[in-house]
Design a protein around this motif. Structure first.
Motif, short mmCIF file in Angstrom:
data_model
loop_
_atom_site.label_atom_id
_atom_site.label_comp_id
_atom_site.label_asym_id
_atom_site.label_seq_id
_atom_site.Cartn_x
_atom_site.Cartn_y
_atom_site.Cartn_z
N TYR A 32 19.34 -43.33 -19.40
CA TYR A 32 19.99 -43.06 -20.09
C TYR A 32 20.91 -42.99 -21.21
O TYR A 32 21.78 -42.48 -21.74
N ASP A 33 20.39 -43.96 -21.92
CA ASP A 33 20.65 -43.78 -23.88
C ASP A 33 19.89 -44.94 -24.08
O ASP A 33 18.21 -45.09 -24.17
N SER A 34 19.63 -44.20 -25.57
CA SER A 34 18.27 -45.01 -27.23
C SER A 34 17.85 -46.67 -25.74
O SER A 34 16.91 -46.85 -26.41
N SER A 35 18.56 -47.26 -25.33
CA SER A 35 18.43 -48.29 -25.17
C SER A 35 17.93 -49.05 -23.32
O SER A 35 18.00 -49.96 -22.87
N SER A 36 17.77 -47.41 -23.12
CA SER A 36 16.90 -48.22 -21.54
C SER A 36 15.68 -47.46 -20.93
O SER A 36 15.15 -46.85 -20.25
N ALA A 37 14.89 -47.16 -22.59
CA ALA A 37 13.35 -46.75 -22.39
C ALA A 37 12.36 -47.39 -20.98
O ALA A 37 13.27 -48.58 -20.45
N ALA A 38 11.64 -46.79 -20.26
CA ALA A 38 10.83 -46.86 -19.11
C ALA A 38 10.03 -48.36 -18.86
O ALA A 38 10.06 -48.60 -18.50
N SER A 39 9.58 -48.28 -20.71
CA SER A 39 9.05 -49.23 -20.56
C SER A 39 9.38 -51.41 -20.54
O SER A 39 8.41 -51.66 -20.85
N LEU A 40 10.72 -51.03 -20.93
CA LEU A 40 11.76 -52.27 -20.56
C LEU A 40 11.43 -53.14 -18.89
O LEU A 40 11.81 -53.61 -19.62
N ALA A 41 11.19 -51.92 -18.58
CA ALA A 41 11.30 -52.22 -16.95
C ALA A 41 9.61 -53.40 -16.49
O ALA A 41 9.79 -53.49 -15.76
N ILE A 42 9.08 -53.16 -17.50
CA ILE A 42 7.76 -53.76 -17.17
C ILE A 42 7.59 -54.32 -18.74
O ILE A 42 6.46 -55.00 -18.78
N ASP A 43 8.18 -55.01 -19.39
CA ASP A 43 7.83 -55.53 -21.07
C ASP A 43 8.22 -57.51 -20.38
O ASP A 43 7.49 -57.69 -21.11
N GLY A 44 8.15 -57.91 -19.43
CA GLY A 44 7.92 -59.09 -18.60
C GLY A 44 9.56 -60.30 -19.35
O GLY A 44 9.81 -60.86 -18.60
N ASN A 45 10.78 -59.11 -19.55
CA ASN A 45 11.64 -60.00 -20.35
C ASN A 45 12.79 -60.03 -18.86
O ASN A 45 13.26 -58.42 -19.25
N ALA A 46 13.40 -60.67 -18.39
CA ALA A 46 14.13 -60.30 -17.32
C ALA A 46 15.05 -60.41 -17.86
O ALA A 46 16.17 -59.41 -17.36
N SER A 47 15.59 -59.89 -19.61
CA SER A 47 17.42 -59.70 -20.14
C SER A 47 16.94 -58.33 -20.36
O SER A 47 17.82 -57.97 -20.85
N THR A 48 16.16 -57.18 -20.24
CA THR A 48 15.68 -56.51 -20.44
C THR A 48 15.11 -55.23 -19.35
O THR A 48 15.29 -55.68 -18.21
N PHE A 49 16.40 -53.69 -19.31
CA PHE A 49 15.70 -52.93 -18.21
C PHE A 49 16.16 -51.90 -18.76
O PHE A 49 16.79 -51.76 -19.69
N ASN A 50 15.47 -51.04 -16.84
CA ASN A 50 15.25 -49.47 -17.39
C ASN A 50 16.46 -49.07 -17.01
O ASN A 50 16.99 -49.64 -16.75
N HIS A 51 16.88 -47.87 -17.31
CA HIS A 51 17.53 -47.32 -16.85
C HIS A 51 17.69 -45.57 -17.41
O HIS A 51 17.76 -45.29 -17.96
N THR A 52 17.13 -44.88 -16.08
CA THR A 52 17.50 -43.56 -15.64
C THR A 52 18.55 -42.83 -15.38
O THR A 52 19.56 -43.29 -16.22
N THR A 53 18.93 -41.46 -16.16
CA THR A 53 19.73 -40.98 -15.90
C THR A 53 20.53 -41.21 -14.53
O THR A 53 19.77 -41.30 -13.64
N CYS A 54 21.67 -40.23 -14.71
CA CYS A 54 22.58 -40.66 -13.10
C CYS A 54 21.85 -38.99 -12.48
O CYS A 54 23.29 -39.16 -10.92
N THR A 55 21.39 -38.58 -12.30
CA THR A 55 21.19 -37.00 -12.03
C THR A 55 20.11 -37.77 -11.15
O THR A 55 19.30 -38.19 -11.42
N ALA A 56 19.93 -37.08 -9.94
CA ALA A 56 19.21 -37.05 -8.58
C ALA A 56 17.74 -36.86 -9.11
O ALA A 56 16.36 -37.42 -8.76
N GLU A 57 17.95 -35.40 -9.43
CA GLU A 57 16.08 -35.21 -9.74
C GLU A 57 15.65 -35.82 -11.04
O GLU A 57 14.80 -35.45 -11.13
N LYS A 58 16.47 -36.49 -12.13
CA LYS A 58 15.62 -37.21 -13.13
C LYS A 58 15.70 -38.78 -12.51
O LYS A 58 15.64 -40.01 -13.78
N ASN A 59 16.53 -39.17 -12.00
CA ASN A 59 16.14 -40.37 -11.65
C ASN A 59 14.77 -41.14 -10.67
O ASN A 59 14.88 -41.77 -9.50
N TRP A 60 14.03 -41.43 -12.01
CA TRP A 60 12.73 -41.97 -11.41
C TRP A 60 11.92 -42.38 -12.66
O TRP A 60 12.68 -42.05 -13.44
N TRP A 61 11.30 -43.25 -12.04
CA TRP A 61 10.18 -43.89 -12.45
C TRP A 61 8.81 -44.33 -11.98
O TRP A 61 8.61 -44.27 -10.81
#
Length: 104
Positions: A32-61
């Motif tokens: 979604y932006d530079s602060s929403s990388a996929a790796s943030l979803a598995i970093d163990g920190n509950a205050s970070t998160f990933n975010h994909t673009t809002c288009t259906a074809e690219k909305n996967w992790w």
């Protein structure tokens, strides 16, 4: 009263570990932006998160785990302020990395 004789064996009890955090490699359709990388979803920190673009074809992790992997528990969580965004989400376990299309 019956008794049985068993051959010697050893038993090793292992605690549950988060394979995604320790060994996984996360990717997603598009950040979604530079602060929403996929790796943030598995970093163990509950205050970070990933975010994909809002288009259906690219909305996967996805996360690639060591091969082979025995999965005994799968936990999917969402930010407490946006729990509705996970409604209708699908979870797929496969030996093949996701490439943008599903062959169900």
């Amino acid at each position: 009263k019956q008794t049985a004789s068993l051959p010697a064996f050893s038993l090793r009890v292992m605690e549950s570990i988060n394979l995604a955090r320790q060994f996984g490699g996360a990717t997603q359709g598009a950040d979604y932006d530079s602060s929403s990388a996929a790796s943030l979803a598995i970093d163990g920190n509950a205050s970070t998160f990933n975010h994909t673009t809002c288009t259906a074809e690219k909305n996967w992790w996805q996360v690639k785990l060591p091969n082979p992997t025995l999965i005994s528990k799968l936990a999917v969580t969402s930010r407490s302020s946006w729990t509705s965004r996970i409604n209708g989400a699908g979870v797929y376990v496969s030996n093949t990395p996701y490439n943008g299309t599903l062959n169900e």
